[in-house]
Design a protein around this motif. Structure first.
Motif: not given
Length: 90
Positions: A27-33, A41-43, A77-83, A85-90
């Motif tokens: 799963a990934m999501v792209i967020i457009g303002a 989001s990244g993975a 499944m156990r995964i690490a969910v990013p918080r 507050g952490h945002r990546s630029k596309a």
């Protein structure tokens, strides 16, 4: 990798993505303002089907827009969910 659809949420465009990895979907999501800023989001984790991956990506994107903690995935499944507050630029 391409979003199948976009959802408008509180002035943002959310594009949930499910990447087929063979035995699972990532799963990934792209967020457009509204101002044109786009971030990805990244993975976000691995899911059993594309629908679950997209649903989680959409819920994650909504939580990000609302500045709240992301939801827990429904896939066991156990995964690490990013918080949020952490945002990546596309």
């Amino acid at each position: 990798m391409q979003a199948d659809y976009e959802v408008r949420y509180k002035g943002f465009t959310l594009s949930p993505i499910a990447v087929d990895e063979g035995n699972y979907y990532t799963a990934m999501v792209i967020i457009g303002a509204a101002d044109g800023e786009i971030r990805a989001s990244g993975a976000l984790g691995q899911f059993a089907c594309a629908l679950s991956a997209r649903r989680y990506a959409l819920a994650y994107g909504m939580a990000d827009v609302d500045h709240r903690e992301p939801p827990m995935p429904d896939w066991p499944m156990r995964i690490a969910v990013p918080r949020a507050g952490h945002r990546s630029k596309a």
